[in-house]
Design a protein around this motif. Structure first.
Motif, short mmCIF file in Angstrom:
data_model
loop_
_atom_site.label_atom_id
_atom_site.label_comp_id
_atom_site.label_asym_id
_atom_site.label_seq_id
_atom_site.Cartn_x
_atom_site.Cartn_y
_atom_site.Cartn_z
N GLU A 173 0.82 -1.34 0.03
CA GLU A 173 0.08 -0.07 -0.09
C GLU A 173 0.86 1.24 -0.05
OE1 GLU A 173 -3.04 0.17 -0.62
OE2 GLU A 173 -3.30 -1.99 -0.51
N ILE A 174 1.89 1.21 0.60
CA ILE A 174 2.94 2.33 0.65
C ILE A 174 3.38 2.70 -0.84
CG2 ILE A 174 5.17 3.33 1.48
CD1 ILE A 174 4.58 1.93 4.41
N GLY A 175 3.54 1.47 -1.45
CA GLY A 175 4.18 1.67 -2.56
C GLY A 175 2.94 2.32 -3.72
N SER A 176 1.87 1.94 -3.66
CA SER A 176 0.79 2.30 -4.34
C SER A 176 0.39 3.70 -3.91
CB SER A 176 -0.56 1.56 -4.13
OG SER A 176 -0.63 0.49 -4.22
N LEU A 177 0.71 4.17 -2.82
CA LEU A 177 0.47 5.66 -2.35
C LEU A 177 1.57 6.61 -3.09
CD1 LEU A 177 -1.37 7.61 -0.95
CD2 LEU A 177 -0.01 7.21 1.34
N THR A 178 2.72 5.92 -2.66
CA THR A 178 3.78 6.81 -3.18
C THR A 178 3.92 7.19 -5.08
OG1 THR A 178 5.23 5.62 -1.73
CG2 THR A 178 6.51 6.78 -3.15
N ALA A 179 3.42 6.03 -5.51
CA ALA A 179 3.40 6.06 -7.04
C ALA A 179 2.16 6.96 -7.47
CB ALA A 179 3.06 4.52 -7.63
#
Ligand code: ATP
Length: 585
Positions: free
Chosen positions: A197-203
């Protein structure tokens, strides 16, 4: 990604991935060994704590015993501080090293990997996953064995008092092991979810923040607010799962700890009443049981952290396994070879999406060619194949008679200049933008001489800070024409002998487009030039025109060769003219 997802669902983690990342991450072993020794010393000193304290509590109050005890407590505090202080550098150096490894990898991965993976999504692998993984891993490496040592030595001391005391410590061990295994698997799954989820938010944020003007132009703030919230809620949900898990861990750890204290109390008091142990042993045992319980919890915690590391490393491992561009070591250095460009029966697909089909053409050395065609006809793909960003499935792309696959990548790309539509430049100063990728110290006189050649000097002279003028990210502080001139000046200094232009004038008005066209032909008269364009005046100036139609070569020749003879060319010319007329209105 699918493989990683499956592993994530299983929850057991993947040890192969784990060791793969550890091998690659260049752990700072000297720091880890120092921190390990400190932790070992701390555990060693802690072993004497119950005995010293029990001695005081059972009435030995002579001055020597008190002085010894004070010295002992000072030593205990010192090793505790040393342990805490030395763990941090070990963690931070390890995190720094893995970030370097990941960044190096991201720079070397083949372009087709990025077609299936959002690069922005990968950013958090470097920032978040790596930091957490190394932090937990160093905790494990530094603390696991010394804790085992402490547990073994403490049990030996307790059994020397009375063997039943030791048995009482072990009574709850099976329960604790079951707890460790099940909660460990749960920990892996939740940790993996958080990182995803952190990856998705960063992207999401990386893309939207870069295009704030687009959002405002379309007055889409409300929709983006909702999208942002939705992505942020994904992380919220994942964190709430971690929270739930932490509640369960706290409850179970407390319950197990209390049960342990009760068992120890009951056994200890029984043995004391029967006279099997004396009061000093009872006090020491009671203290040992407390620290032992903490040490058992720590061992479980280390195990769970190891499972979290696996969760954090799953994405890192996948990234580190991604195929890299081959640096064709040992292949012939083709610097200085010819610059004739040849596509020989080239076919290429992105996955199952066909982009070029059996395309053949030759662009003679030192000549200019325009590649034209409707949107999606494969123009940019042709340039990408020439730069060897991708490998054609069939046929050969060659430069100077040598397949680009046989030319070392650094040599190949060093010989080519690539000017893109938006003339992307990084933030910094104008000097930094002009010398980007030159791999040498460039004196200001050389920069000014190049700028005079391309006409960029006239622009530079108007800026008070000259070469020190700041450049905003993406070069947005400059006009499209200024950016193009800057990039052309940079290419002139690079001295590339093949120049690729992808829509160099499409973002410019007629006057700026004319100026950029003139700069291209005046600055690079002898270089081979390949220009992807819809610009009719540019099409008229080149030696050869390559017409692509839905990935197929529809025509190839000079303007007069194609005019009136090639249907696809005539359609494009008509479309360009209509576009030009519309622009005039
Ligand atoms: N990275 C990619 N992944 C998948 N398909 C792609 C990718 N890049 C391009 N394509 C597809 O390949 C085909 C050719 O694309 P290409 O960008 O080469 O066309 P083009 O002629 O340069 O188009 P345009 O004039 O719009 O820039 C198109 O159908 C496009 O959708």
């Amino acid at each position: 990604m699918s493989k990683v997802k499956k592993e994530g669902h299983k929850g057991g983690g993947n040890w192969k991935d784990f060791f793969h990342v550890i091998r690659k991450m260049r752990l700072p072993w000297h720091w880890i060994i120092i921190a390990f020794l400190c932790n070992f010393l701390y555990n060693r000193v802690m072993l004497d704590l119950p005995t010293v304290t029990a001695g005081l509590m059972s009435g030995s109050t002579d001055s020597q015993a008190l002085v010894d005890a004070v010295w002992f407590y000072v030593l205990f505090t010192l090793v505790l501080c040393g342990d805490v202080a030395l763990r941090s550098p070990a963690r931070h150096v390890a995190a720094r090293n893995i970030r370097r490894v990941i960044w190096k990898k991201m720079l070397r991965i083949r372009m087709d990997y990025y077609d299936g993976h959002n690069p922005s999504d990968l950013m958090s692998t470097m920032t978040n996953d790596a930091t957490t993984a190394t932090e937990y891993l160093v905790e494990f490496l530094v603390g696991f064995l010394p804790t085992i040592y402490y547990v073994a030595a403490a049990l030996q001391t307790i059994s020397s008092y009375n063997v039943w005391l030791m048995v009482s410590v072990f009574l709850l061990l099976p329960l604790k092991l079951i707890y460790a295994v099940f909660v460990g698997r749960w920990q892996y799954r939740t940790q993996f979810g958080v990182f995803k989820e952190i990856g998705s938010l960063t992207a999401y944020l990386a893309e939207r923040v870069r295009n704030l003007m687009l959002i405002k132009t379309y007055t889409n703030e409300e929709r983006e607010l909702k999208n942002g919230e939705k992505t942020s809620y994904g992380l919220f949900d994942a964190n709430m799962k971690v929270n739930k898990l932490n509640c369960v861990i706290t409850a179970l750890t407390t319950l197990l700890g209390m049960a342990q204290v009760m068992v120890v109390m009951v056994f200890g008091v029984l043995l004391l009443k029967r006279g099997d142990i004396d009061i000093q042993q009872w006090v020491a045992f009671y203290m040992f049981s407390g620290t032992l319980s903490t040490s058992f919890s720590n061992l479980i915690d280390y195990w769970m952290k190891l499972k979290s590391v696996q969760g954090a490393m799953a994405r890192t491992a996948e990234l580190l396994r991604a195929p890299e561009e081959e640096e064709q070591e040992g292949k012939r250095e083709e610097k200085g070879a010819g610059t004739e460009v040849c596509f020989d029966h080239v076919s290429f697909s992105y996955g199952d999406k066909e982009a070029l089909k059996d395309v053949s053409f030759t662009i003679p050395e030192g000549s200019s060619a325009a590649v034209i065609g409707l949107c999606g006809s494969g123009k940019t793909t042709s340039l990408s194949l020439l730069e060897h960003f991708y490998e054609p499935q069939e046929g050969t792309v060659s430069l100077g008679g040598v397949s680009v696959a046989d030319i070392p990548l650094q040599a190949l790309r060093g010989r080519m200049g690539y000017v893109q539509q938006g003339a992307d430049i990084f933030s910094g100063t104008v000097r930094e933008a002009l010398t980007y990728g030159l791999h040498r110290e460039v004196p200001d006189e050389e920069i000014w001489a190049a700028a005079r050649k391309t006409g960029f000097a006239e622009i530079l002279e108007k800026w008070d800070a000259g070469l020190d003028t700041p450049v905003a990210p993406g070069g947005t502080s400059m006009s499209g024409g200024q950016r193009q001139k800057l990039v052309l000046t940079r290419e002139f200094m690079r001295g590339a002998d093949v120049l690729l232009f992808d829509e160099p004038t499409s973002a410019l008005d007629a006057a700026a487009a004319r100026m950029v066209q003139d700069t291209i032909f005046d600055t690079f008269p002898d270089q081979t030039k390949i220009i992807v364009t819809h610009d009719l005046s540019l099409i008229r100036r080149v030696d050869q025109i390559i017409v692509l139609d839905r990935g197929v070569l529809a025509g190839c020749g000079s303007y007069s060769d194609l005019y009136g003879k090639c249907g696809a060319f005539m359609e494009l010319i008509a479309a360009c003219q209509a576009e030009k007329e519309a622009a005039k209105c």
